[in-house]
Design a protein around this motif. Structure first.
Motif, PDB file in Angstrom:
ATOM      1  N   THR A   1       0.846  -1.205   0.000  1.00 51.23           N
ATOM      2  CA  THR A   1       0.000   0.000   0.000  1.00 51.23           C
ATOM      3  C   THR A   1       0.877   1.249   0.000  1.00 51.23           C
ATOM      4  OG1 THR A   1      -1.617  -1.232   1.304  1.00 51.23           O
ATOM      5  CG2 THR A   1      -1.884   1.153   1.190  1.00 51.23           C
ATOM      6  N   ASP A   2       1.920   1.254   0.830  1.00 45.75           N
ATOM      7  CA  ASP A   2       2.851   2.385   0.856  1.00 45.75           C
ATOM      8  C   ASP A   2       3.647   2.466  -0.444  1.00 45.75           C
ATOM      9  OD1 ASP A   2       2.005   2.977   3.405  1.00 45.75           O
ATOM     10  OD2 ASP A   2       3.721   2.072   4.410  1.00 45.75           O
ATOM     11  N   VAL A   3       3.980   1.312  -1.027  1.00 45.81           N
ATOM     12  CA  VAL A   3       4.715   1.302  -2.303  1.00 45.81           C
ATOM     13  C   VAL A   3       3.882   1.994  -3.379  1.00 45.81           C
ATOM     14  CG1 VAL A   3       5.577  -0.202  -4.150  1.00 45.81           C
ATOM     15  CG2 VAL A   3       6.105  -0.724  -1.761  1.00 45.81           C
ATOM     16  N   TYR A   4       2.573   1.714  -3.400  1.00 45.69           N
ATOM     17  CA  TYR A   4       1.693   2.372  -4.380  1.00 45.69           C
ATOM     18  C   TYR A   4       1.745   3.889  -4.225  1.00 45.69           C
ATOM     19  CZ  TYR A   4      -2.572   3.553  -7.002  1.00 45.69           C
ATOM     20  OH  TYR A   4      -3.461   4.098  -7.888  1.00 45.69           O
ATOM     21  N   ALA A   5       1.625   4.360  -2.981  1.00 44.18           N
ATOM     22  CA  ALA A   5       1.668   5.804  -2.738  1.00 44.18           C
ATOM     23  C   ALA A   5       2.999   6.392  -3.198  1.00 44.18           C
ATOM     24  CB  ALA A   5       1.440   6.096  -1.260  1.00 44.18           C
ATOM     25  N   CYS A   6       4.103   5.653  -3.003  1.00 45.75           N
ATOM     26  CA  CYS A   6       5.411   6.143  -3.459  1.00 45.75           C
ATOM     27  C   CYS A   6       5.474   6.173  -4.973  1.00 45.75           C
ATOM     28  CB  CYS A   6       6.521   5.265  -2.889  1.00 45.75           C
ATOM     29  SG  CYS A   6       6.759   5.472  -1.112  1.00 45.75           S
ATOM     30  N   GLY A   7       4.783   5.230  -5.639  1.00 45.38           N
ATOM     31  CA  GLY A   7       4.705   5.284  -7.096  1.00 45.38           C
ATOM     32  C   GLY A   7       3.996   6.538  -7.576  1.00 45.38           C
ATOM     33  N   ILE A   8       2.913   6.903  -6.888  1.00 47.02           N
ATOM     34  CA  ILE A   8       2.204   8.146  -7.226  1.00 47.02           C
ATOM     35  C   ILE A   8       3.112   9.348  -6.976  1.00 47.02           C
ATOM     36  CG2 ILE A   8       0.168   9.546  -6.773  1.00 47.02           C
ATOM     37  CD1 ILE A   8      -0.497   6.871  -8.020  1.00 47.02           C
ATOM     38  N   LEU A   9       3.843   9.335  -5.845  1.00 49.52           N
ATOM     39  CA  LEU A   9       4.795  10.416  -5.554  1.00 49.52           C
ATOM     40  C   LEU A   9       5.849  10.530  -6.646  1.00 49.52           C
ATOM     41  CD1 LEU A   9       5.720  10.316  -1.750  1.00 49.52           C
ATOM     42  CD2 LEU A   9       4.565  12.126  -2.992  1.00 49.52           C
ATOM     43  N   LEU A  10       6.371   9.387  -7.090  1.00 55.08           N
ATOM     44  CA  LEU A  10       7.397   9.384  -8.126  1.00 55.08           C
ATOM     45  C   LEU A  10       6.870  10.013  -9.403  1.00 55.08           C
ATOM     46  CD1 LEU A  10      10.190   8.538  -9.100  1.00 55.08           C
ATOM     47  CD2 LEU A  10       9.295   6.237  -9.498  1.00 55.08           C
ATOM     48  N   PHE A  11       5.654   9.636  -9.811  1.00 52.48           N
ATOM     49  CA  PHE A  11       5.038  10.231 -10.996  1.00 52.48           C
ATOM     50  C   PHE A  11       4.874  11.740 -10.831  1.00 52.48           C
ATOM     51  CE2 PHE A  11       1.544  11.705 -13.586  1.00 52.48           C
ATOM     52  CZ  PHE A  11       1.665  11.012 -14.771  1.00 52.48           C
ATOM     53  N   GLU A  12       4.393  12.141  -9.666  1.00 54.14           N
ATOM     54  CA  GLU A  12       4.097  13.558  -9.441  1.00 54.14           C
ATOM     55  C   GLU A  12       5.366  14.392  -9.423  1.00 54.14           C
ATOM     56  OE1 GLU A  12       1.443  16.298  -6.349  1.00 54.14           O
ATOM     57  OE2 GLU A  12       1.688  14.145  -6.006  1.00 54.14           O
ATOM     58  N   MET A  13       6.455  13.878  -8.794  1.00 56.13           N
ATOM     59  CA  MET A  13       7.695  14.652  -8.763  1.00 56.13           C
ATOM     60  C   MET A  13       8.337  14.762 -10.144  1.00 56.13           C
ATOM     61  SD  MET A  13       9.635  13.809  -5.162  1.00 56.13           S
ATOM     62  CE  MET A  13       9.579  12.027  -5.241  1.00 56.13           C
ATOM     63  N   LEU A  14       8.210  13.696 -10.951  1.00 53.34           N
ATOM     64  CA  LEU A  14       8.820  13.726 -12.280  1.00 53.34           C
ATOM     65  C   LEU A  14       8.048  14.605 -13.253  1.00 53.34           C
ATOM     66  CD1 LEU A  14       9.767   9.950 -12.701  1.00 53.34           C
ATOM     67  CD2 LEU A  14      11.367  11.866 -12.483  1.00 53.34           C
ATOM     68  N   THR A  15       6.715  14.692 -13.075  1.00 53.46           N
ATOM     69  CA  THR A  15       5.885  15.399 -14.056  1.00 53.46           C
ATOM     70  C   THR A  15       5.305  16.710 -13.551  1.00 53.46           C
ATOM     71  OG1 THR A  15       3.830  14.313 -13.373  1.00 53.46           O
ATOM     72  CG2 THR A  15       5.208  13.152 -14.982  1.00 53.46           C
ATOM     73  N   GLY A  16       5.255  16.873 -12.232  1.00 57.47           N
ATOM     74  CA  GLY A  16       4.598  18.058 -11.682  1.00 57.47           C
ATOM     75  C   GLY A  16       3.102  17.900 -11.582  1.00 57.47           C
ATOM     76  N   HIS A  17       2.559  16.705 -11.877  1.00 53.42           N
ATOM     77  CA  HIS A  17       1.108  16.470 -11.871  1.00 53.42           C
ATOM     78  C   HIS A  17       0.787  15.158 -11.191  1.00 53.42           C
ATOM     79  CE1 HIS A  17       0.128  19.768 -14.622  1.00 53.42           C
ATOM     80  NE2 HIS A  17       1.246  19.447 -15.246  1.00 53.42           N
ATOM     81  N   LYS A  18      -0.388  15.067 -10.570  1.00 48.24           N
ATOM     82  CA  LYS A  18      -0.890  13.796 -10.076  1.00 48.24           C
ATOM     83  C   LYS A  18      -1.440  12.995 -11.251  1.00 48.24           C
ATOM     84  CE  LYS A  18      -2.231  15.918  -5.683  1.00 48.24           C
ATOM     85  NZ  LYS A  18      -3.349  16.354  -4.826  1.00 48.24           N
TER      86      LYS A  18
END
Length: 636
Positions: free
Chosen positions: A198-215
């Protein structure tokens, strides 16, 4: 109106120790204050539960239980929990105070980040989460608001293990709900199930957001975002930021997979994958500035300068993005104000030249600075040889310490000093703490301790109290510990039950009956049987024992514990008293007088008819006889 002026907690002392000084933030479940631990004279963060939740005994009990679990999780990338308490209606945590700003502040201010900066931030996050996962804790609410960036470049995760779904009414606003649902895993939404993935999923979303600037998932309501989590895969970040390395696309999609089985098993596994990717990427790929994005997101994604988290100023130090460019100002300057510029050009040429020179000097100094320094790479979880080789390849000197760990396998790195992501010189010495495996506590020596003291010693050693049995012992006093199983000194796993054997005293043996024996003989008989003899200080009259003989003994049963004490009482002989003269009296009256004087009465009737009286009394009346002896009456 500034509602903080009316906050009743401001200025209050909690638990007669923590002074509430300033409100920092308000969340859906609690308010965070800066406070002062007056006992240790240190600044702390005080997280006080909202009154509505503090009134729920079940929620409060879980809050306290999980706070205690988190307090045992000491890690450089986790905000430490110092204390927990309740003061009236205020249920609170005292935590490490971390000056700085949140990852949300950074992303709001900078938008998309270069891959190197993203990894510099995410690796310490995963290091802290990984330590929690290996300790059996799941964060459940990983999001930018719960990631703190300190002023000296450290990354810390807060709110470990304290957030669960709250039933009933709450004061959570739509914005707060949106901030949380953006990082919820599908299984968390559908079944309320949480595990490290569950935490890994949230970190995947964080990774996407930091790389793109968007959720990756957006909407006008929380339900729209939730629906996308359940029905739509997270796209590759390169769909918004062309040119990103394919390895970053692959790890983002894997970490944020809707099917939990397709994700890395926990944060440690994801951290290892990111470290492998970092070593594969070229410097150009790591330092690539976020480029042009897809048309749908182009208007919202700012172009940021290449930077690292050490170079990021706090939000209040960043220039507003809406500041008007100088060129636009010049275009809007009235013509009358634009005088012939040839004369004035000399006035600005020198200042601008100086500014350019200063910029070159600063740029050169920055280049030299960056040439001397580097980011401390993460080697957490790696085997000692691999970790040492990795750091030595970067030109660092490595020193190794051994330490016990219940969560990190033997031979793998527990932590590093300096910590992950710290800015260090390229010729620094790094100390690695390498696991010796779980600490196997030795069973303490318990013989001779009372049961209560032995139980406490077992718990203090990190072991558990098992079965308590009792057995007789000639050498160990009653109530003291005879021994343990496993025996003292044996190495055991933590919390192994230790069985205790407690003495019930010496085994019982035959107790000689010495009543009536002369004192010397009685003492010898008892001592020969293994008893200790004590003579009572007061002698007593006895009709059955001669003067100087034993009149009574205690205990007086057939057996007693060997070595125990027997008290004997010495006889003064019979007590002589006057015999009442009852001749001529009827039987009933004579019996009454003699009994009252302490005698037993025996009656012989020579004439059964009529109303006989006492004709003979033996011993005779008005003589002395032993009290308790028998007086014989003959009736005629």
């Amino acid at each position: 109106m500034d509602t903080t002026l009316h906050d009743p907690l401001l200025g209050r002392m909690l638990d007669a120790r923590y002074r509430v000084e300033q409100r920092i933030a308000v969340g859906g479940m609690a308010t965070v204050y800066r406070g002062l631990d007056t006992r240790l004279d240190r600044v702390v963060a005080l997280k006080v539960m909202h009154a509505g939740l503090a009134g729920d005994p079940e929620f409060t009990a879980r809050f306290i239980r999980e706070a205690k679990a988190v307090a045992r999780l000491a890690h450089a990338n986790v905000v430490n929990v110092y204390d927990q308490g309740a003061d009236g209606d205020a249920v609170f945590l005292a935590m490490e105070y971390v000056p700085g700003w949140t990852l949300r502040d950074l992303m709001r201010d900078r938008g998309a980040l270069p891959p190197r900066t993203v990894l510099d931030i995410l690796e310490p996050i995963l290091a802290g989460l990984g330590a929690a996962h290996r300790a059996g804790l799941v964060h459940r609410d990983v999001k930018p608001e719960n990631v703190l960036l300190t002023e000296d470049g450290r990354v810390k995760v807060t709110d470990f293990g304290l957030v669960r779904a709250v039933s009933g009414e709450s004061s959570v606003t739509t914005g707060q709900v949106m901030g949380t649902v953006s990082y919820l895993a599908p299984e968390q939404i559908e079944q309320g199930a949480t595990d490290p993935r569950t935490d890994v999923y949230a970190c995947g979303i964080l990774l996407f957001e930091m790389l793109t600037g968007h959720k990756p998932h957006t909407g006008d309501s929380p339900m729209q975002v939730i629906y996308q989590h359940l029905s739509t895969d997270v796209p590759a970040p390169s769909t918004l930021v062309p040119g990103l390395a394919p390895q970053l696309d692959a790890i983002t999609v894997a970490a944020a997979a809707r099917d939990a089985a397709r994700r890395p098993a926990d944060a440690v596994e994801l951290l290892g994958a990111l470290q492998h990717i970092r070593r594969e990427l070229t410097p150009a790929q790591l330092d690539a500035e976020p480029g042009a994005v897809a048309p749908a997101a182009a208007a919202a994604t700012p172009r940021v300068e290449r930077t690292s988290i050490m170079q990021l100023p706090p939000p209040d130090m960043v220039m507003p993005r809406h500041a008007q460019p100088l060129e636009d100002q010049a275009q809007r300057t009235p013509r009358a104000a634009r005088r012939p510029q040839r004369r004035r050009r000399a006035a600005w040429v020198l200042p601008v030249s100086l500014l350019v020179a200063a910029a070159l000097i600063v740029g050169g100094a920055s280049w030299a600075w960056n040439g001397l320094y580097m980011r401390m790479p993460s080697v957490l979880g790696l085997t000692q040889p691999v970790a040492v080789r990795t750091l030595q390849d970067d030109g660092l000197t490595v020193r190794v310490r051994q330490d016990f760990s219940g969560t990190v396998a033997r031979g793998r790195v527990i932590s590093s000093d300096p910590g992950v992501g710290s800015r260090i010189r390229k010729d620094s010495t790094v100390t690695l703490d390498v696991s010796k495996g779980p600490d196997r506590p030795a069973v303490p020596s318990l013989s001779g301790l009372s049961l209560a003291a032995a139980e406490q010693a077992v718990k203090d050693a990190g072991l558990a109290v098992g079965t308590v049995t009792r057995q007789s012992s000639d050498s160990v006093p009653k109530g003291e510990v005879v021994g343990s199983s496993p025996a003292a000194g044996a190495k055991q796993q933590p919390n192994t039950p230790i069985d205790l054997v407690v003495s019930s005293g010496a085994a019982p043996v035959d107790l000689p009956d010495v009543v009536g024996e002369p004192l010397d003989q009685a003492t010898s008989d008892l001592q020969d049987a293994g008893f200790t003899v004590v003579i009572a200080p007061q002698q007593v009259f006895s009709a059955d024992a001669d003067p100087g003989a034993v009149a009574a003994m205690s205990p007086d049963g057939q057996t007693a514990a060997k070595g125990s004490t027997v008290t004997v009482t010495v006889s003064k002989g019979p007590q002589l008293v006057d015999v009442p003269d009852v001749t001529g009296l009827h039987e009933a009256e004579a019996r009454k007088l003699l009994t009252a004087a302490g005698f037993k009465v025996q009656v012989i009737k020579l004439n059964p008819f009529g109303s006989p009286t006492v004709h003979i009394e033996s011993p005779n009346g008005n003589q002395q006889a032993a009290k308790g002896s028998t007086v014989t009456l003959t009736l005629l």
